[in-house]
Design a protein around this motif. Structure first.
Motif, PDB file in Angstrom:
ATOM      1  N   GLY A  39       1.224  -1.650  -0.232  1.00  0.00           N
ATOM      2  CA  GLY A  39       0.085   0.205  -0.326  1.00  0.00           C
ATOM      3  C   GLY A  39       0.780   1.465   0.087  1.00  0.00           C
ATOM      4  O   GLY A  39       0.628   1.958  -0.383  1.00  0.00           O
ATOM      5  N   GLN A  40       2.361   1.021   0.305  1.00  0.00           N
ATOM      6  CA  GLN A  40       3.082   2.326  -0.079  1.00  0.00           C
ATOM      7  C   GLN A  40       4.152   2.172  -1.295  1.00  0.00           C
ATOM      8  O   GLN A  40       5.238   2.888  -0.923  1.00  0.00           O
ATOM      9  N   GLY A  41       3.756   1.304  -2.257  1.00  0.00           N
ATOM     10  CA  GLY A  41       4.338   1.911  -2.787  1.00  0.00           C
ATOM     11  C   GLY A  41       5.326  -0.038  -3.379  1.00  0.00           C
ATOM     12  O   GLY A  41       6.071   0.022  -4.305  1.00  0.00           O
ATOM     13  N   LEU A  42       5.429  -0.727  -2.036  1.00  0.00           N
ATOM     14  CA  LEU A  42       5.619  -2.265  -2.672  1.00  0.00           C
ATOM     15  C   LEU A  42       5.591  -2.605  -3.881  1.00  0.00           C
ATOM     16  O   LEU A  42       4.527  -3.303  -3.740  1.00  0.00           O
ATOM     17  N   VAL A  43       6.812  -3.542  -4.475  1.00  0.00           N
ATOM     18  CA  VAL A  43       6.214  -4.366  -5.907  1.00  0.00           C
ATOM     19  C   VAL A  43       7.387  -5.351  -5.985  1.00  0.00           C
ATOM     20  O   VAL A  43       8.819  -5.008  -5.944  1.00  0.00           O
TER      21      VAL A  43
END
Length: 253
Positions: A39-43
């Motif tokens: 949700g904070q951009g981790l992929v």
């Protein structure tokens, strides 16, 4: 490249190396912290697993539901019942533009591996700060050799292990070497870190060699402590290690 630790379960850490879509996830015991970080951009670009215990790989199926093509690297052990690429001692991966070397470190389990890359050692339950893992499947000879192999790495290698055990391990380490000033300082540092709500990890290998009794089996004070526990002087470093590990298994602070 310094990793970050995601707390999981009771005292596990899931390690994340990198940022955003250029990230690796190590030993996801539970998918929830990783999905929250998403949700904070981790992929995650890939998942690295050190051994088959559920509290190190249990989150993979849910991560695969979110990212169906997520590559997973794991030791060659049928107990890891996942579609993954099997890696072993000497395997060299290229991820995030980094060279990541696989080291066999049996002892905690027979197929345990560690990953070394970017100055970081992701060692699962083989090496802990101020301690080491229980020998569920390995022998003292195997475990001692694995610890010595990791101890031989560069001083500034960051030790990224799988659990927040540092203060509990410090209690045992001080029972072994109560006069070790570096160990006393490390315990105070760890106390301050936990009071501030921060992990005590990663630690450096230089610190571990100065403080961790399981890496100090040749030191006279550690040998003397093992002798007191055994009732006789150990004849080898390996026997010293075996005595320490047996003592730790029943130790209560």
């Amino acid at each position: 490249m310094r990793p970050s630790a995601l707390p999981a379960l009771e005292d596990n850490y899931i390690w994340v190396l990198g940022e955003g879509s250029r990230s690796l996830v190590v030993d996801p015991s539970d998918a929830a912290p990783v999905l929250a970080a998403a949700g904070q951009g981790l992929v995650p670009q890939a998942v690295l697993l050190t051994h088959h215990h559920h509290d190190h790989c249990g989150g993979v199926p849910a991560l695969r539901e979110r990212w169906p093509d997520l590559p997973v690297y794991a030791p060659d052990d049928a107990r890891i019942d996942l579609d993954c690429e099997r890696v072993g001692d000497g395997t060299r991966l290229r991820l995030l533009g980094l060279q990541i070397d696989v080291l066999a470190v049996p002892g905690h389990t027979r197929s345990h591996i560690a990953y070394l890359g970017g100055g970081n050692l992701f060692c699962g339950d083989a090496l802990f700060s101020l301690g080491c893992g229980r020998m569920f499947e390995g022998t003292p000879a195997q475990m001692h050799a694995s610890l010595q192999r990791m101890s031989a790495l560069a001083d500034d290698t960051r030790v990224c292990c799988g659990h927040e055990y540092t203060l509990a391990n410090a209690a045992f380490a001080l029972a072994v070497e109560p006069g070790n000033a570096a160990l006393q300082a490390r315990r105070e540092e760890a106390l301050a870190q936990r009071r501030a709500g921060r992990p005590t990890l990663p630690a450096t290998l230089a610190s571990e060699r100065a403080c961790n009794p399981f890496l100090r089996c040749a030191e006279p004070a550690v040998r003397a402590a093992a002798a007191r526990h055994l009732g006789h002087a150990p004849s080898t470093d390996e026997e010293t290690f075996a005595a320490l590990r047996a003592w730790k298994d029943v130790f209560r602070a």
